[in-house]
Design a protein around this motif. Structure first.
Motif, mmCIF file in Angstrom:
data_model
loop_
_atom_site.group_PDB
_atom_site.id
_atom_site.type_symbol
_atom_site.label_atom_id
_atom_site.label_comp_id
_atom_site.label_asym_id
_atom_site.label_seq_id
_atom_site.Cartn_x
_atom_site.Cartn_y
_atom_site.Cartn_z
ATOM 1 N N MET A 14 -19.452 -76.421 -7.290
ATOM 2 C CA MET A 14 -20.276 -77.170 -6.331
ATOM 3 C C MET A 14 -21.226 -78.125 -7.066
ATOM 4 N N ASN A 15 -21.818 -77.675 -8.177
ATOM 5 C CA ASN A 15 -22.704 -78.533 -8.963
ATOM 6 C C ASN A 15 -21.960 -79.728 -9.537
ATOM 7 N N ALA A 16 -20.746 -79.491 -10.038
ATOM 8 C CA ALA A 16 -19.950 -80.576 -10.611
ATOM 9 C C ALA A 16 -19.554 -81.595 -9.545
ATOM 10 N N THR A 17 -19.280 -81.123 -8.336
ATOM 11 C CA THR A 17 -18.844 -82.002 -7.257
ATOM 12 C C THR A 17 -20.005 -82.726 -6.589
ATOM 13 N N TYR A 18 -21.087 -82.018 -6.307
ATOM 14 C CA TYR A 18 -22.164 -82.576 -5.479
ATOM 15 C C TYR A 18 -23.473 -82.862 -6.217
ATOM 16 N N GLY A 19 -23.597 -82.464 -7.455
ATOM 17 C CA GLY A 19 -24.802 -82.762 -8.230
ATOM 18 C C GLY A 19 -26.065 -82.238 -7.569
ATOM 19 N N ASN A 20 -27.035 -83.118 -7.317
ATOM 20 C CA ASN A 20 -28.323 -82.720 -6.731
ATOM 21 C C ASN A 20 -28.210 -82.241 -5.288
ATOM 22 N N GLU A 21 -27.091 -82.513 -4.637
ATOM 23 C CA GLU A 21 -26.886 -82.052 -3.256
ATOM 24 C C GLU A 21 -26.232 -80.671 -3.195
ATOM 25 N N ALA A 22 -25.884 -80.110 -4.332
ATOM 26 C CA ALA A 22 -25.214 -78.806 -4.377
ATOM 27 C C ALA A 22 -26.140 -77.711 -3.846
ATOM 28 N N PRO A 23 -25.561 -76.671 -3.252
ATOM 29 C CA PRO A 23 -26.368 -75.550 -2.745
ATOM 30 C C PRO A 23 -27.109 -74.838 -3.871
ATOM 31 N N LEU A 24 -28.216 -74.194 -3.502
ATOM 32 C CA LEU A 24 -28.966 -73.338 -4.422
ATOM 33 C C LEU A 24 -28.639 -71.891 -4.071
ATOM 34 N N PHE A 25 -28.415 -71.054 -5.091
ATOM 35 C CA PHE A 25 -28.014 -69.675 -4.894
ATOM 36 C C PHE A 25 -29.049 -68.721 -5.486
ATOM 37 N N THR A 26 -29.214 -67.571 -4.822
ATOM 38 C CA THR A 26 -30.093 -66.512 -5.321
ATOM 39 C C THR A 26 -29.602 -65.170 -4.779
ATOM 40 N N ASP A 27 -30.180 -64.088 -5.288
ATOM 41 C CA ASP A 27 -29.892 -62.740 -4.788
ATOM 42 C C ASP A 27 -31.121 -62.232 -4.053
#
Length: 145
Positions: free
Chosen positions: A64-77
């Motif tokens: 997702m980061n490679a495809t969307y850069g700054n628009e990529a989702p943020l993930f956490t637990d």
């Protein structure tokens, strides 16, 4: 913006992961202030024990980061890096697995709340179950004083 494309990819991946990992709960929403989707996985006790899930999640995040850069989702637990709102959507797998022919046994499935504590039950649904069925154990959480 790629919001719609990202949401489609997220939902497809969430569906695959909740089928693969029956214990997994995913809470997510689009955050207007940050302009990205926020995603939180639970329960952390299961996540820590699953190298395979962590590998899947890291690969997806990298993709997702490679495809969307700054628009990529943020993930956490369990919302450790950021909090999601009360309107966030919760996705998890089914609460039981049914085997055999239908009988008069009734089971109750608790749907997950999208507000308050996202691990608590809200509405319930009662339906006939098969003669033999196995209910999975719900995750339990300890509270610290």
């Amino acid at each position: 913006m790629n919001k719609e494309n990202i949401e489609i990819q997220l939902r497809n991946w969430f569906s695959q992961m909740t089928k693969k990992y029956s214990w997994l709960r995913i809470k997510f929403e689009f955050n207007e202030v940050r302009g990205v989707f926020l995603v939180s996985f639970s329960p952390v006790c299961q996540i820590e024990l699953s190298d395979e899930f962590n590998f899947d999640a890291m690969n997806f995040a990298d993709e997702m980061n490679a495809t969307y850069g700054n628009e990529a989702p943020l993930f956490t637990d369990e919302e450790t890096l950021f909090r999601l709102s009360a309107e966030a959507e919760v996705i998890s797998s089914h609460a039981f697995v049914s085997f055999g022919k239908p009988s008069t046994t009734l089971i109750t499935v608790h749907q997950q709340r999208a507000y308050g504590s996202w691990t608590s039950a809200a509405n319930t649904t009662t339906a006939p179950a098969g003669k033999n069925f196995r209910q999975t154990q719900p995750a339990t959480y300890a509270l610290a004083a």
